[in-house]
Design a protein around this motif. Sequence first.
Motif, PDB file in Angstrom:
ATOM      1  N   TYR A 423      38.543  46.760  39.252  1.00 55.02           N
ATOM      2  CA  TYR A 423      38.115  45.437  38.804  1.00 55.02           C
ATOM      3  C   TYR A 423      39.253  44.417  38.892  1.00 55.02           C
ATOM      4  O   TYR A 423      39.015  43.232  39.117  1.00 55.02           O
ATOM      5  N   PRO A 427      39.203  41.504  43.620  1.00 56.84           N
ATOM      6  CA  PRO A 427      39.226  40.091  44.050  1.00 56.84           C
ATOM      7  C   PRO A 427      40.266  39.808  45.121  1.00 56.84           C
ATOM      8  O   PRO A 427      40.077  38.940  45.979  1.00 56.84           O
ATOM      9  N   ARG A 432      36.284  37.905  45.853  1.00 60.09           N
ATOM     10  CA  ARG A 432      35.198  37.630  44.913  1.00 60.09           C
ATOM     11  C   ARG A 432      35.492  38.271  43.558  1.00 60.09           C
ATOM     12  O   ARG A 432      36.209  39.270  43.471  1.00 60.09           O
ATOM     13  N   MET A 433      34.894  37.705  42.506  1.00 59.16           N
ATOM     14  CA  MET A 433      35.127  38.128  41.136  1.00 59.16           C
ATOM     15  C   MET A 433      33.984  39.011  40.641  1.00 59.16           C
ATOM     16  O   MET A 433      32.837  38.858  41.057  1.00 59.16           O
ATOM     17  N   PRO A 434      34.295  39.960  39.703  1.00 59.66           N
ATOM     18  CA  PRO A 434      33.232  40.801  39.148  1.00 59.66           C
ATOM     19  C   PRO A 434      32.375  40.035  38.150  1.00 59.66           C
ATOM     20  O   PRO A 434      32.775  39.009  37.603  1.00 59.66           O
ATOM     21  N   SER A 435      31.173  40.581  37.907  1.00 61.30           N
ATOM     22  CA  SER A 435      30.271  40.030  36.894  1.00 61.30           C
ATOM     23  C   SER A 435      30.605  40.640  35.545  1.00 61.30           C
ATOM     24  O   SER A 435      30.563  41.871  35.390  1.00 61.30           O
ATOM     25  N   SER A 439      29.335  44.501  34.422  1.00 61.29           N
ATOM     26  CA  SER A 439      30.534  45.322  34.332  1.00 61.29           C
ATOM     27  C   SER A 439      30.727  45.867  32.920  1.00 61.29           C
ATOM     28  O   SER A 439      31.180  46.997  32.736  1.00 61.29           O
ATOM     29  N   ASP A 504      27.934  47.972  41.078  1.00 59.30           N
ATOM     30  CA  ASP A 504      28.661  46.784  40.629  1.00 59.30           C
ATOM     31  C   ASP A 504      29.652  46.323  41.684  1.00 59.30           C
ATOM     32  O   ASP A 504      29.803  45.115  41.937  1.00 59.30           O
ATOM     33  N   MET A 508      29.447  42.756  43.589  1.00 57.89           N
ATOM     34  CA  MET A 508      30.577  41.838  43.594  1.00 57.89           C
ATOM     35  C   MET A 508      30.949  41.455  45.029  1.00 57.89           C
ATOM     36  O   MET A 508      31.252  40.293  45.326  1.00 57.89           O
ATOM     37  N   HIS A 511      27.685  39.193  46.096  1.00 56.37           N
ATOM     38  CA  HIS A 511      27.209  38.047  45.317  1.00 56.37           C
ATOM     39  C   HIS A 511      28.237  37.520  44.314  1.00 56.37           C
ATOM     40  O   HIS A 511      27.933  36.556  43.606  1.00 56.37           O
ATOM     41  N   GLY A 512      29.402  38.136  44.216  1.00 57.05           N
ATOM     42  CA  GLY A 512      30.375  37.656  43.248  1.00 57.05           C
ATOM     43  C   GLY A 512      30.851  36.243  43.569  1.00 57.05           C
ATOM     44  O   GLY A 512      30.913  35.845  44.741  1.00 57.05           O
ATOM     45  N   ARG A 513      31.208  35.507  42.539  1.00 57.71           N
ATOM     46  CA  ARG A 513      31.686  34.143  42.789  1.00 57.71           C
ATOM     47  C   ARG A 513      33.059  34.194  43.458  1.00 57.71           C
ATOM     48  O   ARG A 513      33.822  35.142  43.272  1.00 57.71           O
TER      49      ARG A 513
END
Length: 846
Positions: A423, A427, A432-435, A439, A504, A508, A511-513
């Motif tokens: 985690y 990135p 990208r960042m995790p949800s 998570s 997860d 990520m 679809h992670g930001r």
Amino acid sequence: MSADKLPLPAEEARGQDVSLRRRLEAIWDNKPGLVGQLTAVNHTTVGLRFIVTGIAFLMLGGLLSMFMRLQLAWPGNTVLDHDTYHQFVTMHGTTMMFLFAVPIMEGFALYLIPKMIGARDVPFPRMTAFGYWCYLFGGLFLYSSFFFGEAPDAGWFMYTPLSGSTYTPGKSADFWLLGVTFAEIAAVSAAIELIVAILFCRAPGMSLQRMPLFAWYVLVTAFMIAFGFPPLIMASVLLEIERAFDFTFYEPALGGDPLLWQHLFWLFGHPEVYIIFLPAAGVVSTIIPTFSRRPAVGYTWVVLAIIATGFLSFGLWVHHMFTVGIPLLALSFFSAASMGVAIPMGIQVFSWIATLWTGRPQLRQPMRFMLGFFAIFVCGGLTGVMVALVPFDWQAHDTHFVVAHLHYVLIGGLLFPMFAGFYYWLPQVTGRMPSEGFSRMVFWLIFVSFNLLFLPMHFTGLLGMPRRAYTYSEDLGPWVQGLNLLSTAAGFALAVGFVAFVIDMLLMLRHGRRAEPDPWKAGSLEWAMPTPAPAYNFVSQPQVIGRNPLWDDSTVREQIEAGRGWLPFARDEARETLGTSLRTGEPEQVIRLSNATWLPLIAALILAVFFAGFLASWYWLSALCVAAFVGVLLRWLWTTGDPYAPAELDAGHGRVLPTHAHARNAPGWWGTALLLVVDSTLYASLVFAYFFLWLVNDAWPPPTADMPGLVLPGLSLLLVAAAGLLVGRAVRANGEGAAGRMQAALVLAALAGVAAIVLRTVPLGLALGAPQAHAYASVVWTLVGFEALHVLIAVLMAGFTLVRARHGLVTPARSLDLRVTALFWRYSVALWVVGSIVVHLFPEVS
């Protein structure tokens, strides 16, 4: 087309820094398509491959464990029969210890270390790629045993005599011995790679006192692998020779001893626990300061504790042998050492707590797994102190209490930091960042199910539940039955947690930001590059002024990206990184690295065929593979780095530095030296076997052994020593520019080496007779063969260096090849001296 003449899009014509990045990408990126994937040697690609392959083997090992848990859900269950259950136990343990735990942490290290220390790559990228292919093929080799109906079933520890040809007459044990040895090549090669990278490829200004703690953890772990893996490799080689050629190392009726296997195995096995744990602890020491917003407390104390842990771990191997009949005085020593290792471990734990206590902790997803790690690992450490007490171990040995302790230590010490690391660093890999929501659910599912799975095993073990048994009696009572059912249900919940973690990661990735550079506001150099990280890591290599570069100087990232650091070049289509001094990090050389190539994959495939030929008893095929491997290796060595690189190159900042082949502190010399450290540990394990069997035998050598006198062995020793001196004279002659004298000395050294081999092996072979007659003959044959093989390799190296010299690649300024050859010759002479004392002189005085 030259890299610096590539056409640039119009929008990239904004400045030299954009142009430089474009040219670096052309040089460092993998080639497109399947060919690019198969020939890639970049540390980022190879490190990620280790990690992904390790996760795949984790899933396979976990699937096996689910069947095992189903079998133990009720007494008298028939999900698996006796033989299948033991196959699954063996392959589950082997997978987790050899194909998951060590390789995945080496994958983390290979991916992160160059980025953390400010380098563009590791110094031997082709060796890293070769190690990965060996790891992959070794794992596939092991699992192919299921398709042949020969899955190993003697336990992941392969105790003799159970794994000998008498009790395991098929090929199942051979699959294990050859497959594990194949996979361990990857671990050893990665260890050498990481040691040289950390010690000699750090960013300028990064002295030993400024190294990231993760680098210290990896450095100590790599040295532990160099000293810890060879005993198991030697034990496996001896057992395979015994099974294939009827040598006798472990057979008591012929002078062997099964306990020799246990000693050699646990000389590897207990350091293995810390080999797994220390890199994970390095992840902890990296993440906690980041989310505490302050540097780690007690940096120097933690470094000393890491070194002490690595050192003490080699004094604990009998910890696993308390019930085999070792004298009580020896048991008390190993018991004290087993408890003593808790002191440096405690120093690290208190550093983590103090960092959290004095900082401003933020509860993000990586930190949740950190807190879970604390709870589980402390429990595992406490039960470790319990089993270190000999009287308690006598009661709990071979029960599920030990199974619970093992999993609390290894899963608490590995998996939870590993998940936190995923985690934390993904990135940087994906951009990208995790949800946080999904998570959080993953963490609680894994944490709760893990404890419900393994905590009950402590109690079932204390109630008499045997370890490694495929069923159990109802007479153990309803508590044992109920707790086993709970463990089985929790095991399936844990499997769901692992699947949720993979989902997860995929979510990520898709679809992670978008992650901004350095999304966690960390202080280490891997966050000084864009996300995702480019293949070349740094546009220019940074100058370091403290232990936390991004916290110490807020302009570091801008300086790197603007090309104001070291090596701000993309020249000659060559991959370059800086070589720096061991202690201070002062720039010393420009290291030219190898580009993408088929050689690592071809070499690993040849080894795979070699092991397959050995398994099928087609020794002619294995012999052909040896010849083919030597040919590929010679091609590899001829093209390493840039054979025709200039003597000096501009390194930036107004400094001109020698290229690595012209530098005194070349990585190739240190890589060879470390390889010889590994090799000397192999040899020491063989000498240990000689003296251990001497202790357990009434007559050593036996009366049937008719050893030759000391004249011919002494003459062979003089010849080998003379060869070593001649190679030394070749080095001096090369320094004086006397190419003719240098080449003549190499020829004479090679002739002396061949004569020494003949003078020693032929009389000894005639005197000893068949190596199958007694353990003494088996060990002596192996010892002398080991030494003769090294002298033969030294002869080949002398010939290779001679050819290189005649092509103008060995000169007074470019002496690396000759210095490496001289190093190997001196080492071979040392082996010959030790072997002569052990084999020829010791029987005369004992």
